[in-house]
Design an enzyme around this catalytic site. Sequence first.
Site, mmCIF file in Angstrom:
data_model
loop_
_atom_site.group_PDB
_atom_site.id
_atom_site.type_symbol
_atom_site.label_atom_id
_atom_site.label_comp_id
_atom_site.label_asym_id
_atom_site.label_seq_id
_atom_site.Cartn_x
_atom_site.Cartn_y
_atom_site.Cartn_z
ATOM 1 N N ASP A 12 -6.058 -1.735 21.577
ATOM 2 C CA ASP A 12 -6.377 -0.440 20.937
ATOM 3 C C ASP A 12 -6.111 0.626 22.056
ATOM 4 O OD1 ASP A 12 -6.861 -0.624 18.254
ATOM 5 O OD2 ASP A 12 -9.042 -1.111 18.439
ATOM 6 N N THR A 52 1.577 -9.984 0.307
ATOM 7 C CA THR A 52 0.715 -9.326 0.692
ATOM 8 C C THR A 52 0.542 -8.075 -0.603
ATOM 9 O OG1 THR A 52 1.902 -7.841 2.054
ATOM 10 C CG2 THR A 52 0.641 -9.662 2.845
ATOM 11 N N PHE A 69 1.440 7.013 11.689
ATOM 12 C CA PHE A 69 0.165 7.160 12.859
ATOM 13 C C PHE A 69 -0.711 6.265 11.601
ATOM 14 C CE2 PHE A 69 0.932 9.014 16.826
ATOM 15 C CZ PHE A 69 2.131 9.144 16.514
ATOM 16 N N LEU A 115 -9.871 0.599 9.309
ATOM 17 C CA LEU A 115 -11.295 1.169 9.589
ATOM 18 C C LEU A 115 -11.623 1.811 8.189
ATOM 19 C CD1 LEU A 115 -13.628 2.304 11.121
ATOM 20 C CD2 LEU A 115 -12.258 4.305 11.548
ATOM 21 N N LYS A 139 8.786 -3.741 15.737
ATOM 22 C CA LYS A 139 9.294 -2.459 14.978
ATOM 23 C C LYS A 139 10.425 -1.836 16.080
ATOM 24 C CE LYS A 139 7.328 -2.492 11.032
ATOM 25 N NZ LYS A 139 7.758 -1.987 9.804
ATOM 26 N N TYR A 163 3.564 -6.498 17.316
ATOM 27 C CA TYR A 163 3.782 -5.896 16.145
ATOM 28 C C TYR A 163 4.617 -4.421 16.295
ATOM 29 C CZ TYR A 163 3.448 -2.324 12.370
ATOM 30 O OH TYR A 163 3.400 -1.047 11.609
ATOM 31 N N ASN A 197 9.587 -12.198 10.443
ATOM 32 C CA ASN A 197 9.656 -11.580 9.108
ATOM 33 C C ASN A 197 10.561 -9.997 9.294
ATOM 34 O OD1 ASN A 197 8.666 -11.348 6.098
ATOM 35 N ND2 ASN A 197 7.628 -9.545 7.272
ATOM 36 N N TYR A 251 0.632 -1.231 0.148
ATOM 37 C CA TYR A 251 -0.088 0.140 -0.114
ATOM 38 C C TYR A 251 0.768 1.196 0.018
ATOM 39 C CZ TYR A 251 -3.154 3.242 2.280
ATOM 40 O OH TYR A 251 -3.884 4.621 2.224
HETATM 41 N N1 UDP Z 1 -12.022 -0.230 13.823
HETATM 42 C C1 UDP Z 1 -13.306 -0.207 14.084
HETATM 43 N N2 UDP Z 1 -13.967 -1.274 13.064
HETATM 44 C C2 UDP Z 1 -13.209 -1.906 12.089
HETATM 45 C C3 UDP Z 1 -11.819 -1.750 11.931
HETATM 46 C C4 UDP Z 1 -11.155 -0.871 12.683
HETATM 47 O O1 UDP Z 1 -14.045 0.226 14.735
HETATM 48 O O2 UDP Z 1 -13.706 -2.777 11.291
HETATM 49 C C5 UDP Z 1 -11.176 0.912 14.526
HETATM 50 C C6 UDP Z 1 -10.005 0.209 15.497
HETATM 51 O O3 UDP Z 1 -10.781 -0.248 16.669
HETATM 52 C C7 UDP Z 1 -9.379 1.465 15.864
HETATM 53 C C8 UDP Z 1 -9.546 2.272 14.605
HETATM 54 O O4 UDP Z 1 -10.794 1.893 13.909
HETATM 55 O O5 UDP Z 1 -9.981 2.468 16.814
HETATM 56 C C9 UDP Z 1 -8.368 2.324 13.548
HETATM 57 O O6 UDP Z 1 -8.083 0.721 13.466
HETATM 58 P P1 UDP Z 1 -7.214 0.338 12.106
HETATM 59 O O7 UDP Z 1 -7.205 -0.955 11.974
HETATM 60 O O8 UDP Z 1 -7.836 1.126 10.979
HETATM 61 O O9 UDP Z 1 -5.729 1.019 12.314
HETATM 62 P P2 UDP Z 1 -4.731 0.736 13.554
HETATM 63 O O10 UDP Z 1 -5.069 1.909 14.468
HETATM 64 O O11 UDP Z 1 -4.962 -0.635 14.231
HETATM 65 O O12 UDP Z 1 -3.432 1.031 13.109
#
Ligand code: UDP
Length: 332
Positions: free
Chosen positions: A286, A35, A170, A191, A146, A142, A93, A11
Amino acid sequence: MAILVLGGAGYIGSHTVDRLVEKGDKAVVVDNLVTGHRQAVNKNAKFYQGDIADQEFMRHVFLENPDLDAVIHFAAFSLVAESMTNPLKYFDNNTAGLIKLLEVMNEVGVKKLVFSSTAATYGIPKEMPIKETDSQEPINPYGESKLMMEKIMHWSDLAYGIKFVALRYFNVAGAKPDGSIGEDHHPETHLLPIVLQVAAGSRDKLKIFGNDYETPDGTNVRDYVHPYDLADAHILAVDYLRAGHESTAFNLGSSKGFSNMEILKTAREVTGKAIPAEFAPRRPGDPDTLIAASDKAKTILGWNPQFDDIHKIIATAWKWHSTHPNGYEDGR
Ligand code: UDP
């Protein structure tokens, strides 16, 4: 001079290759296509399919391209939830893969590396916005993989003189504005792509993970940055190393926070679609809020993000998702 882009079919990697080619830079791409997507790689970049941990293969790539003087490294796994259930996949990896790469870079004398780190190295931040000097205590494998990469780079700089820039991203969102390349993960867990897949009709509804967080509307707050702006930061970081500056780390974010509910609302406005959604239990790992302080990248690298408005970011992502509801499988 040429830049080797590892994970250039992914991506963020594919957007960076595209920006390099647009600027007239020479880009050589390596991706194992586990991927990544071959169609995502700009046709004017030289492409090799292979694994960065395969040292014979990597030696061959460097030998065939003696003008390579810097590496941008995106080739890593990046799913928090998967890392919780399969941590060894991440340490193998991401972390061990870097060691194999550095051995070859040291051998062939290519000593500049820009690589993807992450906000996940900070764990649960004590203060907002997060600064580069804040403590790094990851809460998932993860982020740990890193952080270990950052530490390996530090010692490799001291011992072998391999200079590095660690870019702590971010939340990345958006696509090339013409909609020709974008985000396509299998399975998709992020998301914005999920929200837009619901809008495009390829998914039924969005589940919002948790509405009882310590945030204004109870849903997580994140800081979104466009892959073009990230790409530009990588290119500036290569320039920084080419100018002979010291190794360091930069946060890359917009310094603005949006809750998951705000993302949903904005996506409804941008797409004009209803986008059915419901609340679901919290997702493990989260943190409540993640917002970057990005002044260091602006001041030192001269980074000037163009996609500073969440409407604009979502509009570019929608252009991609609405024309590619099945991602690159659509063959366009
Ligand atoms: N999230 C959500 N529903 C989904 C996917 C993600 O509510 O189907 C929320 C997730 O819990 C977090 C935010 O969206 O609060 C961002 O998540 P994402 O996986 O996009 O990125 P991350 O913060 O894990 O890098």
